[in-house]
Enzyme design. Sequence first.
Site, PDB file in Angstrom:
ATOM      1  N   ARG A 277       8.908 -21.410  48.834  1.00 14.56           N
ATOM      2  CA  ARG A 277       7.468 -21.333  49.228  1.00 14.56           C
ATOM      3  C   ARG A 277       7.380 -22.141  50.502  1.00 14.56           C
ATOM      4  O   ARG A 277       7.996 -23.341  50.510  1.00 14.56           O
ATOM      5  CB  ARG A 277       6.612 -22.248  48.238  1.00 14.56           C
TER       6      ARG A 277
ATOM      7  N   ASP B   3      -4.983 -26.297  43.101  1.00 17.43           N
ATOM      8  CA  ASP B   3      -6.059 -25.885  44.231  1.00 17.43           C
ATOM      9  C   ASP B   3      -7.145 -24.999  43.881  1.00 17.43           C
ATOM     10  O   ASP B   3      -8.288 -25.616  44.159  1.00 17.43           O
ATOM     11  CB  ASP B   3      -5.143 -25.208  45.412  1.00 17.43           C
TER      12      ASP B   3
ATOM     13  N   GLU C 184      -5.673 -19.358  45.937  1.00 17.58           N
ATOM     14  CA  GLU C 184      -5.789 -20.617  45.277  1.00 17.58           C
ATOM     15  C   GLU C 184      -7.192 -21.297  46.052  1.00 17.58           C
ATOM     16  O   GLU C 184      -7.486 -22.412  46.295  1.00 17.58           O
ATOM     17  CB  GLU C 184      -4.740 -21.612  45.647  1.00 17.58           C
TER      18      GLU C 184
ATOM     19  N   HIS D 126       5.066 -28.754  49.854  1.00 14.73           N
ATOM     20  CA  HIS D 126       4.908 -30.155  49.459  1.00 14.73           C
ATOM     21  C   HIS D 126       6.054 -30.828  49.105  1.00 14.73           C
ATOM     22  O   HIS D 126       6.040 -32.013  48.728  1.00 14.73           O
ATOM     23  CB  HIS D 126       4.024 -30.328  47.899  1.00 14.73           C
TER      24      HIS D 126
END
Length: 264
Positions: free
Chosen positions: A76, A181, A155, A51
């Site tokens: 990530r 999430d 998640e 993100h």
Amino acid sequence: MTGATTIDGFAKRIRSGEGGLISAWIGIPDPLFVNHLAQEAFDAVVLDMQHGVWDIGSAAVGIGQGRLAGKPVLARIPLGDFASASRLLDAGASGIIAPMINSVSEAKAFAKATKYLPLGERSWGPTLAMNHTGLSATKYLATANEQTVAIAMIETRAALDAADEIMRVDGIDGIFVGPSDLSIALSDGANVAPDTAQVDGVLKHLIARCRAHGKFACVFGSNGERAGELLKMGFDFVIAGADTQQLRSGAATAIAAARRVQAS
């Protein structure tokens, strides 16, 4: 621990069960931002490429800046981008976090990309990693699987159902829970509520399953106070809020202080 000892010993430390690790979380794609936060008492730094807006080139420099400051850097990766996982390890990352690992097959594909034989099929080319570690090719090959970690994110409902099987996959070192999430999944898309009793119940269950499988447990904390609660809950590695939240919080605090003095 400081410097190279902190970096080279990170995987052993997170696997040890001693817990208490707190990491920075950076989505702003500026390697100098990594260096600044790495000067603080974080145990590690995570670059968010899912993100956040890092690319491979900036992330490689960010890893170097973190290591220069004496801190291990994890990344990530974007969803399903296992090719980037091996490239980031080649650049000297101490670990990879993969989002939305929902099945055994996805866990195996992730492990395959991040571990050398016999655990996986990571391709050879760790030039920067060897520069950072000072290891010979032979020594790096012999130790890389143990000195780097592959962390699968849990998640979704599918991931919860498959959690035990995911943890049994050779090459998966630990899990990382994404509470936001997870809360969306548990509410069938009704709301984002990561810090609730319902989510906490699932978090405690996942910690117990990690203990049963000898894997470590990581989680995102929305702020420092929440991170402390999660450490007390039993997580081994927590995020104490994102860079953007910390940046804006610091700015808001400074502005409020200036206005308070002005008005006094």
